[in-house]
Design a protein around this motif. Structure first.
Motif, mmCIF file in Angstrom:
data_model
loop_
_atom_site.group_PDB
_atom_site.id
_atom_site.type_symbol
_atom_site.label_atom_id
_atom_site.label_comp_id
_atom_site.label_asym_id
_atom_site.label_seq_id
_atom_site.Cartn_x
_atom_site.Cartn_y
_atom_site.Cartn_z
ATOM 1 N N ILE A 180 0.754 -1.140 -0.156
ATOM 2 C CA ILE A 180 0.223 0.037 -0.033
ATOM 3 C C ILE A 180 0.938 1.115 -0.009
ATOM 4 C CG2 ILE A 180 -1.762 1.318 1.131
ATOM 5 C CD1 ILE A 180 -2.814 -1.268 2.351
ATOM 6 N N ASP A 181 1.094 1.797 -1.325
ATOM 7 C CA ASP A 181 2.124 2.934 -1.416
ATOM 8 C C ASP A 181 1.485 3.780 -2.242
ATOM 9 O OD1 ASP A 181 4.387 3.873 -3.365
ATOM 10 O OD2 ASP A 181 5.356 3.469 -1.356
ATOM 11 N N PRO A 182 1.664 5.094 -2.043
ATOM 12 C CA PRO A 182 1.126 6.147 -2.760
ATOM 13 C C PRO A 182 1.593 6.302 -4.191
ATOM 14 C CG PRO A 182 1.509 7.111 -0.588
ATOM 15 C CD PRO A 182 2.074 5.845 -0.565
ATOM 16 N N ASN A 222 0.050 3.214 -6.148
ATOM 17 C CA ASN A 222 -1.415 3.598 -6.372
ATOM 18 C C ASN A 222 -1.557 4.608 -7.311
ATOM 19 O OD1 ASN A 222 -4.256 5.194 -5.236
ATOM 20 N ND2 ASN A 222 -4.082 2.977 -5.105
ATOM 21 N N HIS A 232 -3.722 4.299 -11.213
ATOM 22 C CA HIS A 232 -4.754 5.375 -11.404
ATOM 23 C C HIS A 232 -3.934 6.031 -12.608
ATOM 24 C CE1 HIS A 232 -6.178 6.127 -7.044
ATOM 25 N NE2 HIS A 232 -6.760 4.846 -7.614
ATOM 26 N N PHE A 264 -5.172 -1.045 -4.455
ATOM 27 C CA PHE A 264 -4.069 -0.470 -4.026
ATOM 28 C C PHE A 264 -2.734 -0.287 -5.040
ATOM 29 C CE2 PHE A 264 -6.141 -1.564 -0.051
ATOM 30 C CZ PHE A 264 -6.458 -0.225 0.506
ATOM 31 N N ASP A 272 -6.505 10.675 -0.339
ATOM 32 C CA ASP A 272 -6.569 10.297 -1.823
ATOM 33 C C ASP A 272 -7.460 9.107 -1.660
ATOM 34 O OD1 ASP A 272 -4.817 12.470 -3.080
ATOM 35 O OD2 ASP A 272 -3.074 11.202 -2.120
ATOM 36 N N HIS A 310 -7.766 5.552 -2.710
ATOM 37 C CA HIS A 310 -7.078 4.720 -3.410
ATOM 38 C C HIS A 310 -7.860 3.651 -4.158
ATOM 39 C CE1 HIS A 310 -3.407 6.276 -1.344
ATOM 40 N NE2 HIS A 310 -3.458 5.640 -0.425
ATOM 41 N N TYR A 367 -11.436 3.342 0.419
ATOM 42 C CA TYR A 367 -10.214 3.671 1.194
ATOM 43 C C TYR A 367 -9.498 5.000 0.921
ATOM 44 C CZ TYR A 367 -10.991 -1.455 2.178
ATOM 45 O OH TYR A 367 -11.442 -2.655 2.563
ATOM 46 N N GLY A 413 -6.520 7.026 1.635
ATOM 47 C CA GLY A 413 -4.974 7.197 2.230
ATOM 48 C C GLY A 413 -4.609 8.689 2.502
ATOM 49 N N MET A 445 -5.312 4.919 7.182
ATOM 50 C CA MET A 445 -6.357 5.318 6.286
ATOM 51 C C MET A 445 -7.389 5.704 6.872
ATOM 52 S SD MET A 445 -6.319 2.058 3.239
ATOM 53 C CE MET A 445 -6.112 0.881 4.537
ATOM 54 N N PRO A 499 -12.185 6.160 -7.258
ATOM 55 C CA PRO A 499 -10.599 5.911 -7.311
ATOM 56 C C PRO A 499 -9.795 7.431 -8.011
ATOM 57 C CG PRO A 499 -11.411 3.833 -7.642
ATOM 58 C CD PRO A 499 -12.665 4.792 -7.772
#
Length: 228
Positions: A22-24, A27, A31, A52, A127, A129, A139, A141, A170, A205
């Motif tokens: 789970i890492d921006p 993610n 997107h 994610f 954000d 996710h 979810y 983040g 989260m 998302p």
């Protein structure tokens, strides 16, 4: 950059994996890939959904076989990322009465008073996710460690609908009453999922969210608008 892998799911779906955390950054790649698909969806691609750090794709193998789908994924990954197109939302929430049973404990564990914790919470831009768990459950983040809390050791059998909750970095708002183990810090008067709407989910998302604290009077006024 983490290598990507396309994994088949039966004969009519596949998951494109950008990583396993789970890492921006991962993610954002998921997107961006979805935005590229939306800009020019190829024939035979039926639907896609980001998670994610991955995107699952449903395809018609007679029109878009797996090898062609794999080639498409590699081409889109190598292309420049399109601009993000998610919407920005300011969502009201109330932390009064019995709407926030875990607020005092979460605030105290982080060295805040409940009011100071809520003030800090309202300044965060979250954000979206992914969607999962329940229809419309987004979810979010971006919860910093000094406002965070672990999940409950024993989940509640029933979390009230539209409860705003935090856990494990989260935030989320439960669209329906359901079991749940996140810490409840408020409730939103907004309807998070409406099957009759053009876009059933309030959040998608890639969207961004900030929470605006309101009192009970405004809560019931806003809740009454969609109930009526």
């Amino acid at each position: 950059m983490t290598a990507t892998t396309l994994l088949p799911l039966g004969d009519a779906a596949a998951t494109l994996c950008f990583g396993a955390a789970i890492d921006p950054a991962l993610n954002a790649r998921a997107h961006a890939f979805c935005a590229a698909l939306a800009a020019a969806p190829p024939p035979g691609l039926l639907e896609w959904a980001p998670a994610f750090a991955s995107v699952t794709l449903w395809h018609d193998p007679d029109i878009l076989p797996f090898a062609a789908l794999e080639d498409l994924c590699h081409r889109l990954i190598a292309a420049p990322a399109p601009p993000q197109t998610g919407e920005s939302h300011e969502l009201p929430f109330c932390a009064e009465g019995d709407f926030a049973p875990d607020l005092a404990e979460v605030a105290q564990a982080n060295g805040f008073s409940p009011g100071a914790w809520l003030d800090a919470f309202a300044h965060i831009t979250f954000d979206v996710h992914m969607l999962g768990f329940l229809p419309g459950f987004a979810y979010l983040g971006g919860l910093p460690p000094d406002l965070d809390a672990p999940r409950l050791a024993t989940p509640r059998k029933t979390v009230p609908a539209r409860s705003v909750a935090v856990a494990d970095g989260m935030c989320a708002a439960y669209p329906f009453a359901s079991p749940g183990g996140w810490r409840l810090v408020g409730r939103t008067p907004l309807k998070m999922f409406d099957a009759r709407a053009r876009r059933p989910t309030l959040l998608a998302p890639g969207d961004r969210v900030r929470w605006r604290r309101i009192g009970l009077d405004e809560f019931f006024e806003l809740e009454g608008q969609w109930r009526d």
